[in-house]
Design a protein around this motif. Structure first.
Motif: not given
Length: 106
Positions: A68-95
């Motif tokens: 949690e401290a790392l998330v706060e320390a890095v500009d551009g990171l926002t904390p999230h939970k594994w919800d539908g919106e976060t899961t949908a943002a993830l793109k996993i290729g076939a390989a």
């Protein structure tokens, strides 16, 4: 100091390497990223990073508080939970899916 006190006494400040890794990920994947801190128990914590481009990476730290401290320390990171919106943002290729599935998928 007892052994129990040593076990509970630790820093929540992320290491310079962990911060550099997260900053490099953010910079390489669109300038911002979602961060999901996952507690791994005694093994520590995993921060899953999901970039604007849908690519993901991770950083391992000693515990969830450090994550949690790392998330706060890095500009551009926002904390999230594994919800539908976060899961949908993830793109996993076939390989990557084949690699995750192991030998049975080959």
């Amino acid at each position: 100091m007892t052994a129990a006190e040593k076990d509970t006494e630790h820093t929540t400040e992320p290491s310079p390497k962990a911060i550099a890794t997260a900053k490099a990920f953010v910079g390489g994947h669109g300038g911002s990223a979602r961060a999901v801190v996952e507690n791994l128990g005694r093994a520590g914590a995993r921060i899953v990073l999901i970039g604007e481009d849908g690519q993901f990476g991770d950083v391992l730290v000693p515990d969830a508080a450090t994550g949690e401290a790392l998330v706060e320390a890095v500009d551009g990171l926002t904390p999230h939970k594994w919800d539908g919106e976060t899961t949908a943002a993830l793109k996993i290729g076939a390989a990557h899916r084949r690699r995750m599935a192991g030998a049975r998928a080959r």
